[in-house]
Each structure stands twice: as C-alpha cells, then as structure tokens.
Write a protein that holds these residues in place. Structure first.
Motif, PDB file in Angstrom:
ATOM      1  N   ILE A 185       0.849  -1.209   0.000  1.00 41.88           N
ATOM      2  CA  ILE A 185       0.000   0.000   0.000  1.00 41.88           C
ATOM      3  C   ILE A 185       0.873   1.243   0.000  1.00 41.88           C
ATOM      4  O   ILE A 185       0.613   2.200  -0.744  1.00 41.88           O
ATOM      5  N   ASP A 186       1.938   1.239   0.814  1.00 38.09           N
ATOM      6  CA  ASP A 186       2.867   2.377   0.823  1.00 38.09           C
ATOM      7  C   ASP A 186       3.484   2.588  -0.555  1.00 38.09           C
ATOM      8  O   ASP A 186       3.621   3.719  -1.023  1.00 38.09           O
ATOM      9  N   PHE A 187       3.852   1.484  -1.211  1.00 36.67           N
ATOM     10  CA  PHE A 187       4.430   1.564  -2.551  1.00 36.67           C
ATOM     11  C   PHE A 187       3.433   2.178  -3.534  1.00 36.67           C
ATOM     12  O   PHE A 187       3.784   3.060  -4.321  1.00 36.67           O
ATOM     13  N   VAL A 188       2.196   1.728  -3.509  1.00 35.41           N
ATOM     14  CA  VAL A 188       1.172   2.240  -4.424  1.00 35.41           C
ATOM     15  C   VAL A 188       0.936   3.725  -4.179  1.00 35.41           C
ATOM     16  O   VAL A 188       0.829   4.518  -5.127  1.00 35.41           O
ATOM     17  N   HIS A 214       1.779   6.689  -6.913  1.00 31.98           N
ATOM     18  CA  HIS A 214       0.736   7.626  -7.355  1.00 31.98           C
ATOM     19  C   HIS A 214       1.179   9.069  -7.112  1.00 31.98           C
ATOM     20  O   HIS A 214       0.945   9.936  -7.955  1.00 31.98           O
ATOM     21  N   GLN A 215       1.830   9.336  -5.988  1.00 32.17           N
ATOM     22  CA  GLN A 215       2.291  10.691  -5.694  1.00 32.17           C
ATOM     23  C   GLN A 215       3.351  11.127  -6.688  1.00 32.17           C
ATOM     24  O   GLN A 215       3.395  12.288  -7.090  1.00 32.17           O
ATOM     25  N   VAL A 216       4.227  10.228  -7.098  1.00 26.07           N
ATOM     26  CA  VAL A 216       5.267  10.547  -8.076  1.00 26.07           C
ATOM     27  C   VAL A 216       4.631  10.886  -9.418  1.00 26.07           C
ATOM     28  O   VAL A 216       5.031  11.836 -10.084  1.00 26.07           O
ATOM     29  N   LYS A 217       3.608  10.136  -9.831  1.00 31.10           N
ATOM     30  CA  LYS A 217       2.920  10.423 -11.090  1.00 31.10           C
ATOM     31  C   LYS A 217       2.296  11.812 -11.054  1.00 31.10           C
ATOM     32  O   LYS A 217       2.372  12.557 -12.014  1.00 31.10           O
TER      33      LYS A 217
END
Length: 86
Positions: free
Chosen positions: A26-29, A33-36
C-alpha cells in the motif's frame, strides 16, 4: 459490500507477516501515485518565475552595436596616430 469493506474484511483475516507485506505494498502504491502526480503537475512557482523572466527579457530595449566599419576606422586612426601602417 463496497470495495473498501471487502478489502478491510480480507485484511482482518491476514496473519501479521502478511499484513505487513500488504502495508508495504500500500505504501508503494501511494508513493507511486504521488510521483505520477508530481511529474504531471509542474512546479507552479518555477513556472511563474520563468514566465516573469521571459516577460522581462521581452521588454528589454536592445541598441544596435556600433557599426563594424566605425570600429575598424577607429583602429586605423589609432594605428596612424602611432605612426604604424598595416
């Protein structure tokens, strides 16, 4: 049952080690998403600064340099005053 309720029900059935793995995912997802979002949205202050710079540059008055022939003539005169010839 909503997707959120289904996910919570599944999470409640997981052992601690699997729950930690899901939390990491979940942290990875979230990070992905924040990077995108950061990549698609330019830094507004930076965009504003560049815009101001271009406006300032566009409003500058540029005077033409002295004609090359004037410069060359000045050099010739200087040489002649010193008694030199080309």
């Amino acid at each position: 049952m909503t997707i959120r309720e289904t996910a919570i029900a599944k999470l409640q059935q997981l052992s601690e080690p699997l729950l930690q793995e899901v939390t990491d995912f979940i942290d990875f997802v979230i990070h992905k998403h924040q990077v995108k979002i950061a990549d698609t949205q330019p830094d507004e202050p930076l965009v504003e600064k560049w815009s101001q710079w271009f406006e300032a540059v566009d409003s500058l008055e540029v005077s033409p340099p002295e004609a090359v022939s004037n410069y060359q003539q000045l050099l010739l005169n200087k040489y002649r005053q010193q008694g030199l010839e080309l």
